[in-house]
Design a protein around this motif. Sequence first.
Motif, PDB file in Angstrom:
ATOM      1  N   ASN A  98      47.688  35.894  41.347  1.00  0.00           N
ATOM      2  CA  ASN A  98      47.593  37.350  41.280  1.00  0.00           C
ATOM      3  C   ASN A  98      46.154  37.746  41.554  1.00  0.00           C
ATOM      4  O   ASN A  98      45.324  37.754  40.664  1.00  0.00           O
ATOM      5  CB  ASN A  98      48.028  37.849  39.898  1.00  0.00           C
ATOM      6  CG  ASN A  98      47.836  39.346  39.735  1.00  0.00           C
ATOM      7  OD1 ASN A  98      47.486  40.057  40.667  1.00  0.00           O
ATOM      8  ND2 ASN A  98      48.062  39.838  38.532  1.00  0.00           N
ATOM      9  N   TRP A 101      45.211  43.179  41.830  1.00  0.00           N
ATOM     10  CA  TRP A 101      44.427  44.202  41.136  1.00  0.00           C
ATOM     11  C   TRP A 101      43.671  43.570  39.989  1.00  0.00           C
ATOM     12  O   TRP A 101      44.205  42.737  39.272  1.00  0.00           O
ATOM     13  CB  TRP A 101      45.314  45.292  40.552  1.00  0.00           C
ATOM     14  CG  TRP A 101      46.058  46.096  41.530  1.00  0.00           C
ATOM     15  CD1 TRP A 101      45.545  46.917  42.489  1.00  0.00           C
ATOM     16  CD2 TRP A 101      47.477  46.163  41.662  1.00  0.00           C
ATOM     17  NE1 TRP A 101      46.561  47.490  43.204  1.00  0.00           N
ATOM     18  CE2 TRP A 101      47.751  47.057  42.709  1.00  0.00           C
ATOM     19  CE3 TRP A 101      48.536  45.589  40.996  1.00  0.00           C
ATOM     20  CZ2 TRP A 101      49.035  47.366  43.101  1.00  0.00           C
ATOM     21  CZ3 TRP A 101      49.816  45.891  41.383  1.00  0.00           C
ATOM     22  CH2 TRP A 101      50.048  46.771  42.420  1.00  0.00           C
ATOM     23  N   THR A 104      45.341  44.199  36.164  1.00  0.00           N
ATOM     24  CA  THR A 104      46.772  44.516  36.190  1.00  0.00           C
ATOM     25  C   THR A 104      47.588  43.241  36.357  1.00  0.00           C
ATOM     26  O   THR A 104      47.514  42.595  37.391  1.00  0.00           O
ATOM     27  CB  THR A 104      47.110  45.486  37.336  1.00  0.00           C
ATOM     28  OG1 THR A 104      46.327  46.669  37.184  1.00  0.00           O
ATOM     29  CG2 THR A 104      48.583  45.848  37.336  1.00  0.00           C
ATOM     30  N   ILE A 106      51.088  41.087  36.945  1.00  0.00           N
ATOM     31  CA  ILE A 106      52.303  41.327  37.714  1.00  0.00           C
ATOM     32  C   ILE A 106      53.429  40.488  37.120  1.00  0.00           C
ATOM     33  O   ILE A 106      53.205  39.436  36.546  1.00  0.00           O
ATOM     34  CB  ILE A 106      52.142  40.994  39.216  1.00  0.00           C
ATOM     35  CG1 ILE A 106      51.739  39.536  39.427  1.00  0.00           C
ATOM     36  CG2 ILE A 106      51.198  41.948  39.905  1.00  0.00           C
ATOM     37  CD1 ILE A 106      51.838  39.081  40.868  1.00  0.00           C
ATOM     38  N   ALA A 171      54.324  45.553  39.140  1.00  0.00           N
ATOM     39  CA  ALA A 171      53.140  45.691  38.298  1.00  0.00           C
ATOM     40  C   ALA A 171      53.569  45.705  36.836  1.00  0.00           C
ATOM     41  O   ALA A 171      54.570  46.313  36.461  1.00  0.00           O
ATOM     42  CB  ALA A 171      52.396  46.975  38.638  1.00  0.00           C
ATOM     43  N   GLY A 172      52.836  45.000  35.999  1.00  0.00           N
ATOM     44  CA  GLY A 172      53.093  44.967  34.564  1.00  0.00           C
ATOM     45  C   GLY A 172      53.606  43.598  34.129  1.00  0.00           C
ATOM     46  O   GLY A 172      53.923  42.747  34.940  1.00  0.00           O
ATOM     47  N   THR A 173      53.641  43.405  32.816  1.00  0.00           N
ATOM     48  CA  THR A 173      54.163  42.149  32.275  1.00  0.00           C
ATOM     49  C   THR A 173      55.687  42.179  32.296  1.00  0.00           C
ATOM     50  O   THR A 173      56.290  43.242  32.218  1.00  0.00           O
ATOM     51  CB  THR A 173      53.659  41.909  30.842  1.00  0.00           C
ATOM     52  OG1 THR A 173      54.095  42.987  30.013  1.00  0.00           O
ATOM     53  CG2 THR A 173      52.146  41.806  30.797  1.00  0.00           C
TER      54      THR A 173
END
Length: 178
Positions: A98, A101, A104, A106, A171-173
Motif C-alpha cells: 500500500n 496514500w 490511509t 486499504i 480505502a479503510g480497514t
Amino acid sequence: MKKIIGLFALIAGLLIAVAASSANFAYFEADRNVHIQVVPDDNELIDLRPIQPYAYITENGMLVIDLSHNNENWHEGFGEGVSPNSTYIFEEVFGISNDLWEGTPICMHLTYSGSGGVSFFEGDYTGQNGETTFDVTIMPGEVVRIGMIIDSTDMDAGNNIDGQIQFYAEAGTCNNIS
C-alpha cells in the motif's frame, strides 16, 4: 469627475454581482487533460510483488503464479508441477503493498476462481485453512505477504489447475467497510 466614475464603477459592479447571484446556472463546458500511466503490477501504487520464483510479472505487467515448466524462471532439473493426491503449502508467494496514500489503510479483497483446490492465506502458515475469498487490511507503506495452499486430492497426473485471482481494493480497514 473621478468620484463620479468611481461611483459609477461601484454601482455597475454591484448590479453585476446582484444579477449574477440571482441567475440560474445552466451550462459549463471545458476541456482538461488527464494523464494516467498503466504500469506493471509491481510498480502500481497498490502493487503486487512476486516473492517466490514461481510468481513473476509478465512483459504485459501482470502477476502470474506458474508451477510448471512454462514459468519463465523454470530451470532444467526443477520440478514441473505438483504430485497427484498431495497438499502443498507455499508461504510468501507474493506480496501486496500500500503506497497509495499516506495515513490511509486499504482493504484488499482477494477472490480465486478456477479449477482445483487452490486457496490463500496471509502471513506465516500456522495450520490454518486457506480461503478462496478473503479480505486483508494493508496499512500505508506495508507489504502483506500472501501464501498459497494447493490441494491436488483426486487429481491425476496430467491434469491442470487453472484459475484467476481477482483483487479489489477499498480505502479503510476491512472491519470498518460494510
